[in-house]
Write an enzyme that holds these catalytic residues in place. Structure first.
Site, PDB file in Angstrom:
ATOM      1  N   HIS A  29      27.698  -4.990  66.555  1.00 64.17           N
ATOM      2  CA  HIS A  29      28.659  -4.195  65.406  1.00 64.17           C
ATOM      3  C   HIS A  29      29.886  -5.433  65.323  1.00 64.17           C
ATOM      4  CE1 HIS A  29      30.254  -1.086  62.863  1.00 64.17           C
ATOM      5  NE2 HIS A  29      31.251  -1.965  62.589  1.00 64.17           N
ATOM      6  N   HIS A  31      31.835  -7.669  62.130  1.00 63.89           N
ATOM      7  CA  HIS A  31      31.729  -8.071  60.865  1.00 63.89           C
ATOM      8  C   HIS A  31      32.047  -9.655  60.665  1.00 63.89           C
ATOM      9  CE1 HIS A  31      31.396  -4.148  59.015  1.00 63.89           C
ATOM     10  NE2 HIS A  31      32.080  -3.760  60.105  1.00 63.89           N
ATOM     11  N   GLU A 216      33.338   7.756  61.478  1.00 65.12           N
ATOM     12  CA  GLU A 216      34.933   7.178  62.233  1.00 65.12           C
ATOM     13  C   GLU A 216      35.810   7.593  61.319  1.00 65.12           C
ATOM     14  OE1 GLU A 216      36.872   2.799  63.683  1.00 65.12           O
ATOM     15  OE2 GLU A 216      35.924   2.872  61.516  1.00 65.12           O
ATOM     16  N   ASP A 294      33.729  -5.050  66.276  1.00 66.78           N
ATOM     17  CA  ASP A 294      34.177  -4.712  64.770  1.00 66.78           C
ATOM     18  C   ASP A 294      34.800  -6.160  64.214  1.00 66.78           C
ATOM     19  OD1 ASP A 294      34.346  -3.045  62.750  1.00 66.78           O
ATOM     20  OD2 ASP A 294      35.814  -1.807  63.329  1.00 66.78           O
TER      21      ASP A 294
END
Length: 352
Positions: A29, A31, A216, A294
């Site tokens: 995970h 980005h 989330e 993230d």
């Protein structure tokens, strides 16, 4: 004097605890723009004459709270400002190479970086050229660093579902060139998961792993929607599943991996402090987890820091941390031989 033991396989051990940067792991995970180094962002902004918001130039992670519309808009504005600094193929190459270097430094043996190529298409000559440039950068970075690295193409749930179908077809087209999965990102409180079911069906029929965001900013129902409507093999985040014992059992029984990102959960205001993130609840329920960074550009914490949170704030032992690393590897799209090697290295780390 503090005693330190050096192991060529496991690094430095202090006070009986193993070095988490040396723990082999998979990163599922991360980005694309959010993986950028702060120093790189500042250099690119200077190169292109981009005036960045003060929150991106202070040297400290911005203070964010995305649990309301205003907070999410601010988060998105910062992300968009950073993305505006990626304008040429060489910028993409640099970002990907540096993301790989950071992951290697953190003990990662496999990275699946998530990107919506439509965001970069205007600057890179169109949608197909943008994805080709990204995939070429990933292949080059993988060769140069030795890190197994692939791409997860993500649709934006704030856009029309037909756009997602276009992206799904594109992702399938490039499945033999480094695309391994299909995701759905942005504010999970907007857009119903079922609106994107056809896009995910296209991706799954093309052999891609389904990994939408859910659970989330929105509650357990968004995780159920990912399972029921999109047939998710992994769920981006998924931490809010801890509020529903029935859902926890379902995730555990089905072996669906939750890509949990503790640092961003607190930075975005989902939980007040790290000790409140339900890592222990998920782990003890048997839900597979893959800790992820993230958007370290905005949250200030990369992969090893997520494992340090599990150790420091949740009391995870080295044996439990090793199991978290194994779960990340098992949940990945890595080839079987890569998984076997990484799992063996986890055992070596723990055996020392």
């Amino acid at each position: 004097m503090e005693r330190m033991h050096v192991n060529p396989r496991a690094g430095v051990v202090r006070d009986g605890t193993r070095d988490l940067a040396e723990l082999p792991k998979a990163h599922l995970h991360l980005h694309f723009t959010g993986s950028m180094r702060s120093s790189t962002l500042l250099e690119l902004a200077d190169k292109y004459g981009v005036r960045l918001p003060d929150a991106l130039t202070s040297g400290e992670p911005p203070r964010l709270r995305a649990t309301d519309e205003r907070g999410w808009f601010r988060f998105q504005r910062l992300y968009d400002a950073a993305r505006a600094c990626l304008r040429a193929p060489e910028d993409i190459q640099r970002l990907v190479r540096e993301a790989a270097e950071e992951d290697v430094r953190d003990g990662s043996g496999w990275l699946e970086i998530q990107v919506d190529p439509t965001s970069y298409a205007p600057a890179l000559g169109g949608l197909i050229p943008a994805l080709e440039i990204i995939l070429d950068a990933v292949a080059s970075a993988s060769r140069d660093t030795g890190l197994g690295m692939r791409v997860l193409v993500a649709a934006n749930r704030m856009k029309h579902p037909l756009d997602a179908r276009t992206l799904a077809r594109l992702a399938v087209r490039f499945a033999d060139q480094g695309v391994v999965g299909f995701g759905l990102s942005n504010d999970e409180r907007r857009g119903m998961a079922r609106d994107f079911d056809r896009a995910f069906a296209i991706a799954r029929e093309g052999g891609l792993l389904a990994a939408p965001h859910g659970g989330e900013l929105a509650g357990p129902s968004s995780v159920r929607d990912c399972l029921d409507d999109l047939h998710a093999a992994r769920v981006g985040h998924g931490v809010r599943a801890a509020e529903d014992p029935v859902l926890l059992r379902r995730l555990a029984d089905s072996g669906v991996t939750c890509e949990v990102c503790p640092a961003s959960n607190v930075a975005l205001g989902v939980y007040p402090k790290q000790a409140d993130v339900p890592l222990r609840t998920l782990f003890e329920a048997g839900v597979p987890m893959a800790l992820g960074a993230d958007d370290p550009l905005l949250f200030g914490a990369r992969l090893t820091a997520q494992y340090e949170i599990a150790r420091r704030d949740h009391g995870f032992t080295d044996a439990e941390l090793a199991e978290l690393a194994r779960q990340s590897v098992r949940g990945s799209a890595a080839p079987a031989d890569v998984r076997e090697k990484l799992l063996a290295r986890v055992d070596d780390w723990l055996a020392y």
